[in-house]
Design a protein around this motif. Structure first.
Motif, PDB file in Angstrom:
ATOM      1  N   VAL A  13      26.497 154.518  98.927  1.00 47.43           N
ATOM      2  CA  VAL A  13      25.776 153.324  98.994  1.00 47.43           C
ATOM      3  C   VAL A  13      26.462 152.027  99.873  1.00 47.43           C
ATOM      4  O   VAL A  13      25.615 151.344 100.501  1.00 47.43           O
ATOM      5  CB  VAL A  13      25.570 152.545  97.404  1.00 47.43           C
ATOM      6  N   GLU A  14      27.775 152.052  99.959  1.00 44.68           N
ATOM      7  CA  GLU A  14      28.232 151.224 100.968  1.00 44.68           C
ATOM      8  C   GLU A  14      28.674 151.457 102.211  1.00 44.68           C
ATOM      9  O   GLU A  14      29.248 150.786 103.025  1.00 44.68           O
ATOM     10  CB  GLU A  14      29.380 150.651 100.265  1.00 44.68           C
ATOM     11  N   THR A  15      28.172 152.818 102.659  1.00 45.32           N
ATOM     12  CA  THR A  15      28.682 153.437 103.851  1.00 45.32           C
ATOM     13  C   THR A  15      27.302 153.921 104.514  1.00 45.32           C
ATOM     14  O   THR A  15      26.251 153.762 104.156  1.00 45.32           O
ATOM     15  CB  THR A  15      29.494 154.572 103.798  1.00 45.32           C
ATOM     16  N   LEU A  28      25.070 144.040  95.501  1.00 41.60           N
ATOM     17  CA  LEU A  28      25.197 144.381  94.262  1.00 41.60           C
ATOM     18  C   LEU A  28      26.360 145.649  93.980  1.00 41.60           C
ATOM     19  O   LEU A  28      27.091 145.532  92.954  1.00 41.60           O
ATOM     20  CB  LEU A  28      23.702 144.816  93.813  1.00 41.60           C
ATOM     21  N   HIS A  29      26.356 146.507  94.988  1.00 37.38           N
ATOM     22  CA  HIS A  29      27.205 147.509  94.786  1.00 37.38           C
ATOM     23  C   HIS A  29      28.756 146.854  94.807  1.00 37.38           C
ATOM     24  O   HIS A  29      29.528 147.050  93.985  1.00 37.38           O
ATOM     25  CB  HIS A  29      27.081 148.487  95.889  1.00 37.38           C
ATOM     26  N   GLU A  30      29.105 145.993  95.573  1.00 41.04           N
ATOM     27  CA  GLU A  30      30.413 145.379  95.694  1.00 41.04           C
ATOM     28  C   GLU A  30      30.751 144.466  94.384  1.00 41.04           C
ATOM     29  O   GLU A  30      31.781 144.361  94.013  1.00 41.04           O
ATOM     30  CB  GLU A  30      30.556 144.517  97.079  1.00 41.04           C
ATOM     31  N   LEU A  31      29.757 143.875  94.109  1.00 40.30           N
ATOM     32  CA  LEU A  31      29.839 142.890  92.906  1.00 40.30           C
ATOM     33  C   LEU A  31      30.151 143.948  91.606  1.00 40.30           C
ATOM     34  O   LEU A  31      30.912 143.612  90.766  1.00 40.30           O
ATOM     35  CB  LEU A  31      28.589 142.191  92.646  1.00 40.30           C
ATOM     36  N   GLY A  32      29.516 145.248  91.727  1.00 44.48           N
ATOM     37  CA  GLY A  32      29.810 146.045  90.767  1.00 44.48           C
ATOM     38  C   GLY A  32      31.306 146.391  90.655  1.00 44.48           C
ATOM     39  O   GLY A  32      31.805 146.720  89.447  1.00 44.48           O
ATOM     40  N   HIS A  33      32.071 146.561  91.667  1.00 47.98           N
ATOM     41  CA  HIS A  33      33.191 146.903  91.957  1.00 47.98           C
ATOM     42  C   HIS A  33      33.959 145.632  91.239  1.00 47.98           C
ATOM     43  O   HIS A  33      35.210 146.033  90.499  1.00 47.98           O
ATOM     44  CB  HIS A  33      33.813 147.208  93.109  1.00 47.98           C
ATOM     45  N   LEU A  34      33.739 144.451  91.422  1.00 49.43           N
ATOM     46  CA  LEU A  34      34.596 143.327  91.018  1.00 49.43           C
ATOM     47  C   LEU A  34      34.095 143.246  89.327  1.00 49.43           C
ATOM     48  O   LEU A  34      35.132 142.572  88.703  1.00 49.43           O
ATOM     49  CB  LEU A  34      33.704 141.893  91.444  1.00 49.43           C
ATOM     50  N   SER A  77      36.873 155.299  92.294  1.00 49.67           N
ATOM     51  CA  SER A  77      36.041 154.225  92.129  1.00 49.67           C
ATOM     52  C   SER A  77      34.728 154.049  92.127  1.00 49.67           C
ATOM     53  O   SER A  77      33.980 153.044  92.231  1.00 49.67           O
ATOM     54  CB  SER A  77      36.733 152.863  92.770  1.00 49.67           C
ATOM     55  N   HIS A  78      34.030 155.331  92.116  1.00 44.04           N
ATOM     56  CA  HIS A  78      32.580 155.319  92.244  1.00 44.04           C
ATOM     57  C   HIS A  78      32.145 156.498  91.211  1.00 44.04           C
ATOM     58  O   HIS A  78      32.568 157.406  90.649  1.00 44.04           O
ATOM     59  CB  HIS A  78      32.252 155.870  93.676  1.00 44.04           C
ATOM     60  N   CYS A  79      30.735 155.966  91.001  1.00 48.47           N
ATOM     61  CA  CYS A  79      30.335 156.992  89.883  1.00 48.47           C
ATOM     62  C   CYS A  79      29.798 158.481  90.539  1.00 48.47           C
ATOM     63  O   CYS A  79      29.172 158.470  91.693  1.00 48.47           O
ATOM     64  CB  CYS A  79      28.780 156.089  89.723  1.00 48.47           C
TER      65      CYS A  79
HETATM   66 ZN   LIG Z   1      31.848 151.225  96.678  1.00 49.64          ZN
END
Ligand SMILES: [Zn+2]
Ligand SMILES: [Zn+2]
Length: 257
Positions: free
Chosen positions: A227-229, A187-193, A214-216
């Motif tokens: 979240v992605e790490t 979901l985090h990666e889809l948020g980037h898209l 690019s992050h909140c």
């Molecule tokens: Zn990210």
């Protein structure tokens, strides 16, 4: 009589030829259709993913290596997330399929792109926009001992999940379940898209993290950098973080719900 038929054939063929050329010409020049439309950078299709202006239907193609099949929980969470945030009156369709594992311990960005080239079957067509989710049986080659990636958004409609990493870091004591971890990363990666944060969806209120582009800046938001790490494990609980109001507002302002 013969002469007329002959002439007619010539005209007929040339018309057909012309219309073929014309169609191909049109496809070649529509930047939002076909393979060429999937070779842009992250966030560049945000408004087309979010709104119903250009595309009214969305298909997600999940391609996973044998051994790292995503949980049904992740697939259901992707569906729920998209249906909640984007406007696609003709629906969100998700398909998943296995490809042979490669058994490499890690993968480079170049290899990831090559695998997409080989295995992605769906590209934007007609009223349908397509997303590609690749799940690998190894790690990302940019990882080091202190930090590693669980997933990445690498093109405007493409994300990758490092399935082996996710498996190694889920389940067991004080760790999220596999379904929660892979859902969170997906979901985090889809948020980037979808253009978060400030990468295709303009910010209504400034909330981009000063250190991590690019992050909140809200540590409780799904779009927080950690979240992605590996930093994700400092976040407590076994829940998928939600998007905060600032992120939600950016999506709405760019054509989403
Ligand atoms: Zn990210
Ligand atoms: Zn946020």
């Amino acid at each position: 009589m013969n002469r007329i038929v002959y002439l007619f054939y010539i005209i007929g063929f040339s018309l057909l030829f012309y219309s073929c050329l014309d169609d191909r010409d049109k496809i070649a020049h529509d930047p939002f259709i076909g393979k060429q439309a999937a070779r842009r950078s992250v966030g560049q299709s945000a408004s087309q993913i979010l709104s119903d202006e250009r595309f009214t239907r969305l298909e997600v193609e999940i391609v996973y290596m044998e051994g790292v099949r995503p949980t049904n929980e992740m697939i259901n969470n992707i569906r729920g997330f998209l249906e909640e945030l984007i406007r696609k009156p003709e629906g969100v369709i998700i398909q998943d399929r296995a490809i042979p594992g490669r058994g490499q311990s890690n993968y480079t960005v170049q290899e990831i792109r090559e695998m997409e080239e080989e295995h992605r079957g769906k590209y934007n067509d007609g009223n349908t926009i397509t997303l590609f989710v690749l799940v690998l049986d190894g790690h990302f080659n940019n990882d080091d001992e202190e930090s590693f990636a669980l997933g990445a958004a690498y093109q405007n409609t493409s994300i990758v999940l490092f399935g082996k990493r996710i498996e190694e870091n889920s389940g067991g004591f004080r760790r999220p379940s596999r379904g929660v971890l892979e859902s969170t990363v997906a979901l985090h990666e889809l948020g980037h898209l979808m253009g978060l944060v400030n990468v295709g969806s303009d910010m209504v209120v400034d909330h981009e993290d000063e250190e991590y582009d690019s992050h909140c800046d809200n540590s409780e938001c799904l779009m927080y950098w950690a979240v992605e790490t590996s930093g994700l494990f400092n976040l407590t609980g076994n829940n998928i973080p939600a998007l905060d109001q600032n992120c939600r507002n950016d999506l709405t302002a760019n054509g989403g719900r």
